[in-house]
Design an enzyme around this catalytic site. Structure first.
Site, mmCIF file in Angstrom:
data_model
loop_
_atom_site.group_PDB
_atom_site.id
_atom_site.type_symbol
_atom_site.label_atom_id
_atom_site.label_comp_id
_atom_site.label_asym_id
_atom_site.label_seq_id
_atom_site.Cartn_x
_atom_site.Cartn_y
_atom_site.Cartn_z
ATOM 1 N N ASP A 175 0.909 -1.148 0.000
ATOM 2 C CA ASP A 175 0.000 0.000 0.000
ATOM 3 C C ASP A 175 0.943 1.192 0.000
ATOM 4 O OD1 ASP A 175 -1.408 2.309 0.949
ATOM 5 O OD2 ASP A 175 -3.041 0.960 1.468
ATOM 6 N N HIS A 176 1.069 1.874 -1.120
ATOM 7 C CA HIS A 176 2.175 2.841 -1.231
ATOM 8 C C HIS A 176 2.045 4.009 -0.252
ATOM 9 C CE1 HIS A 176 -0.473 5.161 -3.956
ATOM 10 N NE2 HIS A 176 0.300 6.184 -3.699
ATOM 11 N N HIS A 238 -5.724 2.906 1.272
ATOM 12 C CA HIS A 238 -4.952 4.047 1.767
ATOM 13 C C HIS A 238 -5.574 4.723 2.998
ATOM 14 C CE1 HIS A 238 -2.961 3.262 -1.901
ATOM 15 N NE2 HIS A 238 -3.668 4.041 -2.686
HETATM 16 C C1 BG6 Z 1 -3.680 4.724 -6.189
HETATM 17 C C2 BG6 Z 1 -5.064 4.750 -6.769
HETATM 18 O O1 BG6 Z 1 -3.518 3.631 -5.340
HETATM 19 O O2 BG6 Z 1 -3.438 5.926 -5.472
HETATM 20 C C3 BG6 Z 1 -5.250 5.971 -7.656
HETATM 21 O O3 BG6 Z 1 -5.296 3.573 -7.507
HETATM 22 C C4 BG6 Z 1 -4.879 7.227 -6.924
HETATM 23 O O4 BG6 Z 1 -6.597 6.060 -8.140
HETATM 24 C C5 BG6 Z 1 -3.519 7.098 -6.261
HETATM 25 O O5 BG6 Z 1 -4.867 8.292 -7.861
HETATM 26 C C6 BG6 Z 1 -3.228 8.275 -5.356
HETATM 27 O O6 BG6 Z 1 -1.910 8.183 -4.894
HETATM 28 P P1 BG6 Z 1 -1.087 9.478 -4.486
HETATM 29 O O7 BG6 Z 1 0.178 8.956 -3.934
HETATM 30 O O8 BG6 Z 1 -0.947 10.286 -5.743
HETATM 31 O O9 BG6 Z 1 -1.940 10.193 -3.474
#
Ligand code: BG6
Length: 478
Positions: A175-176, A238
């Site tokens: 989960d980044h 997230h």
């Molecule tokens: C991803 C989603 O996991 O996270 C995307 O699939 C989203 O839809 C993105 O745009 C948002 O990530 P960040 O790091 O740009 O907030």
């Protein structure tokens, strides 16, 4: 920093968007930063018939496009990057891996990174397992991207399949958001500073808000997004991860499982989410960055009768001693006014407001705003007296911003890859955690009907404003 042993990094789905946009640039940034050089060899795997040379060229293009401008990556790609077509099967993949390890004198440390659409995770996991690739003479780690499952049942099935071949200690569910410095810093903010932790409970906190706003629309991802929607795409992963870090009890230690145990307990303390406290929205035509934009239904690849939500707001109640009665409001959406990820911890106002008689009390003082992106930092909002005026209050922030203190932060993927390679699972989602999260959100997926409309460029449907208003609260945006 733990030592990173020499290894083969196998990317399954090597010709996809994720590999070129995120994975290769972050992997190379980590290799350059850690001076890993030839300790990391890459094997790209996909269905296209490509030569090593062709894949090397596309790797260089991806690194260039991501802004790498040192010339070292050209020489590195020529030495370290390889390619294998998966069409001949996983046995052939095993043979290629063994041949490369032999050639480079590697002892069998392997990463299998599934950079694939979720529907093909099972085929890849089974392919690896059946070919005997889940074990080796060194360590073997499996990385699975989100979303892990589509609901509770499919997440359980996927976990079962993974565990048929791999031990949980080998599995890294990504989960980044957990790789973002500011998200990790929640633990430090809370558990290294007694000032905050002593107020971090139902006696002092009136509400907690977690907002992940995106300015972009669905872009070119309708094929995936139509089946996901904001609830699966953002909330189940997230926002839930951020919520557990805000709400968890102090862990016994910084060991991965010690932290992950506390995160799971937060989810277990949530009985259910009341569907009446959930708002689902969908953007219509409006503006973005000052220019007119179409609505979701006009996006390429979106069905005319789509009921996919691009916005979700909800109230969540965590029924434990610390949080009983404190509303946690979660909100996320595409095509909102700007990109902003923020946590607002709203503390109670003073029991008696001496200044209220003059109608001068401010609404959002006594609030800790933690901005996770784009301008990462904290602001503690409090009231001060305007000089020379009798008790005119002004709300001002006591603030700290990362970039001012430390310069630019590393990309989330770089942090996660570094942890993966050093065998630290803290920032990866455990099997029971992902299932507990789906337990909460699966009942909400059954919801039918049209989402509430909102114009692109607004903060979501009207009903989203009413959600905290019912409890006498309002969304905080800084
Ligand atoms: C991803 C989603 O996991 O996270 C995307 O699939 C989203 O839809 C993105 O745009 C948002 O990530 P960040 O790091 O740009 O907030």
């Amino acid at each position: 920093m733990k030592h990173i042993e020499s290894h083969l990094f196998v990317i399954i789905g090597a010709t996809g968007d994720l590999t070129s946009r995120k994975l290769l640039p972050s992997l190379y940034a980590m290799i350059a930063d850690q001076g890993l050089g030839d300790r990391c060899r890459i094997l790209g795997v996909a269905t296209s018939e490509l030569t090593d040379e062709a894949f090397r060229e596309s790797t260089k293009d991806a690194l260039r496009a991501a802004g790498h401008d040192d010339e070292d990556f050209e020489a590195w790609s020529d030495r370290a990057v390889h390619y294998q077509c998966i069409r001949p099967g996983y046995e052939a993949l095993r043979e290629r891996i063994e041949a490369l390890e032999e050639e480079y004198g590697m002892r069998g440390n392997r990463v299998f990174y599934l950079a694939l659409p979720p529907r093909v995770f099972p085929t890849a996991i089974e392919g690896l397992g059946e070919a005997g690739l889940a074990k080796s003479s060194g360590w073997t780690r499996l990385v699975v991207e989100k979303p892990f499952g589509r609901d509770l049942e499919s997440a359980r099935e996927l976990n079962e399949l993974v565990h048929r071949y791999f031990d949980e200690s080998q599995v890294y569910r990504i989960d980044h958001y957990l790789g973002k410095e500011t998200v990790q810093n929640l633990l430090v903010l809370r558990f290294a500073n007694s000032l905050f932790e002593s107020s971090w409970n139902r006696d002092r906190v009136k509400s907690v808000q977690i907002s992940v706003a995106e300015e972009l629309g669905v872009e070119h991802r309708a094929g995936y997004y139509e089946h996901a929607g904001a609830l699966r795409d953002m909330v189940q992963s997230h926002l839930t991860q951020v919520m557990t870090l805000v709400a968890m009890e102090p862990p016994a230690s910084l060991e991965a499982d010690s932290i992950r145990n506390e995160k799971v307990k937060v989810l277990q303390s949530i009985q259910r989410i009341d569907p009446e406290q959930v708002v689902v929205g969908r953007y219509g035509p409006g503006t973005s960055n000052g220019s007119p934009v179409g609505g979701y239904l006009e996006e390429e690849g979106v069905a005319a009768d789509s009921t996919t939500g691009t916005f979700v707001a909800m109230r969540v109640d965590i029924d434990n001693w610390r949080w009983q009665g404190v509303p946690f409001y979660l909100r996320t959406g595409k095509r909102l006014p700007r990109r902003l990820t923020q946590i607002a911890i709203e503390f109670y106002e003073p029991p008696v407001c001496l200044f209220d008689r003059e109608g001068l009390c401010q609404v959002h003082s006594n609030t800790l705003v933690i901005t996770l992106q784009p301008h990462e930092g904290f602001e503690l909002l409090f009231d001060v007296k305007a000089p020379e005026e009798r008790f005119r209050l002004i709300t001002l922030p006591l603030d700290f911003f990362y970039e001012e203190a430390f310069g630019p932060l590393p990309a989330a993927y770089t942090t996660l890859i570094k942890d993966l390679l050093s065998g630290d699972q803290t920032l990866f989602v455990r099997a029971d955690e992902v299932e507990e999260s789906w337990r909460l959100f699966t009942p909400l997926l059954a919801r039918s009907g049209e989402p509430d409309p909102y114009p692109a460029g607004s903060w979501g449907p009207e009903a989203s404003e009413r959600l905290p208003a019912r409890d006498g609260n309002a969304w905080v945006v800084r």
